[in-house]
Motif scaffolding. Structure first.
Motif, PDB file in Angstrom:
ATOM      1  N   ALA A   1       0.340  14.470   3.656  1.00  0.00           N
ATOM      2  CA  ALA A   1       1.613  13.831   2.945  1.00  0.00           C
ATOM      3  C   ALA A   1       1.323  12.372   2.501  1.00  0.00           C
ATOM      4  CB  ALA A   1       2.687  13.915   3.744  1.00  0.00           C
ATOM      5  N   ARG A   2       1.848  12.208   1.337  1.00  0.00           N
ATOM      6  CA  ARG A   2       1.538  10.553   0.780  1.00  0.00           C
ATOM      7  C   ARG A   2       2.973  10.027   0.678  1.00  0.00           C
ATOM      8  NH1 ARG A   2       0.731   7.821  -3.899  1.00  0.00           N
ATOM      9  NH2 ARG A   2      -0.894   6.312  -3.932  1.00  0.00           N
TER      10      ARG A   2
ATOM     11  N   TYR B   1       0.741  -1.122  -0.016  1.00  0.00           N
ATOM     12  CA  TYR B   1       0.124   0.179  -0.130  1.00  0.00           C
ATOM     13  C   TYR B   1       0.700   1.234  -0.016  1.00  0.00           C
ATOM     14  CZ  TYR B   1      -3.999  -2.920   1.327  1.00  0.00           C
ATOM     15  OH  TYR B   1      -5.131  -3.923   1.477  1.00  0.00           O
ATOM     16  N   ALA B   2       0.468   2.195  -0.777  1.00  0.00           N
ATOM     17  CA  ALA B   2       0.856   3.614  -0.809  1.00  0.00           C
ATOM     18  C   ALA B   2       0.245   3.974   0.601  1.00  0.00           C
ATOM     19  CB  ALA B   2       0.512   4.487  -1.767  1.00  0.00           C
ATOM     20  N   MET B   3       0.878   4.773   1.486  1.00  0.00           N
ATOM     21  CA  MET B   3       0.273   5.359   2.670  1.00  0.00           C
ATOM     22  C   MET B   3       0.419   6.862   2.878  1.00  0.00           C
ATOM     23  SD  MET B   3      -0.296   2.501   4.580  1.00  0.00           S
ATOM     24  CE  MET B   3      -0.666   3.156   6.106  1.00  0.00           C
ATOM     25  N   GLY B   4      -0.762   7.151   3.785  1.00  0.00           N
ATOM     26  CA  GLY B   4      -0.852   8.663   3.705  1.00  0.00           C
ATOM     27  C   GLY B   4      -1.215   9.131   5.237  1.00  0.00           C
ATOM     28  N   TRP B   5      -0.822  10.525   5.425  1.00  0.00           N
ATOM     29  CA  TRP B   5      -1.302  11.167   6.502  1.00  0.00           C
ATOM     30  C   TRP B   5      -2.270  12.303   6.299  1.00  0.00           C
ATOM     31  CZ3 TRP B   5      -0.296   9.559  11.261  1.00  0.00           C
ATOM     32  CH2 TRP B   5       0.813   8.958  11.500  1.00  0.00           C
ATOM     33  N   PHE B   6      -3.407  12.380   7.072  1.00  0.00           N
ATOM     34  CA  PHE B   6      -4.352  13.359   6.946  1.00  0.00           C
ATOM     35  C   PHE B   6      -4.677  14.062   7.814  1.00  0.00           C
ATOM     36  CE2 PHE B   6      -6.842  12.190   2.751  1.00  0.00           C
ATOM     37  CZ  PHE B   6      -5.944  11.009   2.533  1.00  0.00           C
ATOM     38  N   ARG B   7      -5.111  15.239   7.961  1.00  0.00           N
ATOM     39  CA  ARG B   7      -5.660  15.854   9.002  1.00  0.00           C
ATOM     40  C   ARG B   7      -6.733  16.639   8.831  1.00  0.00           C
ATOM     41  NH1 ARG B   7      -0.851  20.618   9.164  1.00  0.00           N
ATOM     42  NH2 ARG B   7      -1.767  21.848   7.379  1.00  0.00           N
ATOM     43  N   ARG B   8      -7.575  16.578   9.966  1.00  0.00           N
ATOM     44  CA  ARG B   8      -8.875  17.522   9.944  1.00  0.00           C
ATOM     45  C   ARG B   8      -8.933  18.350  11.174  1.00  0.00           C
ATOM     46  NH1 ARG B   8     -14.125  16.364   8.075  1.00  0.00           N
ATOM     47  NH2 ARG B   8     -13.559  14.332   7.843  1.00  0.00           N
TER      48      ARG B   8
ATOM     49  N   LYS C   1       5.053  21.573   3.204  1.00  0.00           N
ATOM     50  CA  LYS C   1       6.040  21.291   2.514  1.00  0.00           C
ATOM     51  C   LYS C   1       7.462  22.041   3.123  1.00  0.00           C
ATOM     52  CE  LYS C   1       5.227  20.871  -1.604  1.00  0.00           C
ATOM     53  NZ  LYS C   1       4.632  20.988  -3.247  1.00  0.00           N
ATOM     54  N   GLY C   2       8.651  21.340   3.405  1.00  0.00           N
ATOM     55  CA  GLY C   2       9.798  21.907   4.006  1.00  0.00           C
ATOM     56  C   GLY C   2       9.656  21.842   5.500  1.00  0.00           C
ATOM     57  N   ARG C   3       8.612  21.445   6.103  1.00  0.00           N
ATOM     58  CA  ARG C   3       8.451  21.257   7.601  1.00  0.00           C
ATOM     59  C   ARG C   3       8.384  19.964   8.163  1.00  0.00           C
ATOM     60  NH1 ARG C   3       4.426  23.754  10.375  1.00  0.00           N
ATOM     61  NH2 ARG C   3       3.151  23.661   8.392  1.00  0.00           N
ATOM     62  N   PHE C   4       7.566  19.110   7.343  1.00  0.00           N
ATOM     63  CA  PHE C   4       7.089  17.690   7.328  1.00  0.00           C
ATOM     64  C   PHE C   4       7.799  16.848   6.565  1.00  0.00           C
ATOM     65  CE2 PHE C   4       2.511  18.561   9.180  1.00  0.00           C
ATOM     66  CZ  PHE C   4       3.017  19.601  10.240  1.00  0.00           C
ATOM     67  N   THR C   5       8.158  15.460   7.129  1.00  0.00           N
ATOM     68  CA  THR C   5       8.691  14.595   6.128  1.00  0.00           C
ATOM     69  C   THR C   5       8.118  13.287   6.797  1.00  0.00           C
ATOM     70  OG1 THR C   5      11.121  15.588   6.440  1.00  0.00           O
ATOM     71  CG2 THR C   5      10.964  13.430   5.779  1.00  0.00           C
TER      72      THR C   5
ATOM     73  N   THR D   1       7.150  10.757  -2.913  1.00  0.00           N
ATOM     74  CA  THR D   1       6.433  11.445  -1.845  1.00  0.00           C
ATOM     75  C   THR D   1       5.693  12.672  -2.327  1.00  0.00           C
ATOM     76  OG1 THR D   1       8.300  12.742  -1.063  1.00  0.00           O
ATOM     77  CG2 THR D   1       8.139  10.595   0.146  1.00  0.00           C
ATOM     78  N   TYR D   2       4.677  12.697  -1.309  1.00  0.00           N
ATOM     79  CA  TYR D   2       3.938  14.133  -1.890  1.00  0.00           C
ATOM     80  C   TYR D   2       3.524  14.912  -0.447  1.00  0.00           C
ATOM     81  CZ  TYR D   2      -0.522  16.948  -2.209  1.00  0.00           C
ATOM     82  OH  TYR D   2      -1.352  17.854  -2.024  1.00  0.00           O
ATOM     83  N   TYR D   3       3.608  16.187  -0.641  1.00  0.00           N
ATOM     84  CA  TYR D   3       3.445  17.081   0.594  1.00  0.00           C
ATOM     85  C   TYR D   3       2.434  18.239   0.027  1.00  0.00           C
ATOM     86  CZ  TYR D   3       7.254  14.677   2.768  1.00  0.00           C
ATOM     87  OH  TYR D   3       8.378  13.767   3.102  1.00  0.00           O
ATOM     88  N   ALA D   4       1.433  18.568   1.002  1.00  0.00           N
ATOM     89  CA  ALA D   4       0.722  19.591   0.825  1.00  0.00           C
ATOM     90  C   ALA D   4       1.648  20.941   0.996  1.00  0.00           C
ATOM     91  CB  ALA D   4      -0.308  19.800   1.994  1.00  0.00           C
ATOM     92  N   ASP D   5       1.219  21.948   0.019  1.00  0.00           N
ATOM     93  CA  ASP D   5       2.046  23.137   0.219  1.00  0.00           C
ATOM     94  C   ASP D   5       2.137  23.725   1.607  1.00  0.00           C
ATOM     95  OD1 ASP D   5       0.976  24.320  -3.038  1.00  0.00           O
ATOM     96  OD2 ASP D   5       2.392  23.260  -2.574  1.00  0.00           O
TER      97      ASP D   5
END
Length: 120
Positions: free
Chosen positions: A49-50, A32-39, A65-69, A58-62
């Protein structure tokens, strides 16, 4: 079936760091590809992020980006989200999820969530 359990949330001051973990059960984690969501309160759920199965993409929300890994350890069936330079607007419930191998974006499995609160 994949069961996901998040941990590592908490209260932190702005500028601080937290590391979230997502422990997965099942032998097919590395399928599986995995991701982190937030609400956040009053806001829609956001993909933060995914990461693909091999951790090569990897993918990061703008907004992060640059703060989360995002990272993963397939040998330990675990995914991580290292969050640095946290801001009050990062306050949310964070969820890990497993993406459908058949239909990208059709997230098949979800964790119960972990609260992250960033104080100003």
């Amino acid at each position: 079936q994949v069961q996901l359990v998040e941990s590592g949330g908490g209260l932190v001051q702005a500028g601080g760091s937290l590391r979230l973990s997502c422990a997965a059960s099942g032998r097919t984690f590395n399928s599986y590809a995995m991701g982190w969501f937030r609400r956040a309160p009053g806001k829609e759920r956001e993909l933060v992020a995914r990461i693909n199965w091999s951790a090569s993409i990897t993918y990061y929300a703008d907004s992060v980006k640059g703060r989360f890994t995002i990272s993963r350890d397939n040998a330990k069936n675990t995914m991580f989200l290292q969050m640095n330079s946290l801001k009050p607007e990062d306050t949310a419930v964070y969820y890990c999820a497993a993406d459908s191998p058949a239909i990208i974006g059709m997230w098949d499995y979800w964790g119960q969530g972990t609260q992250v609160t960033v104080s100003s």
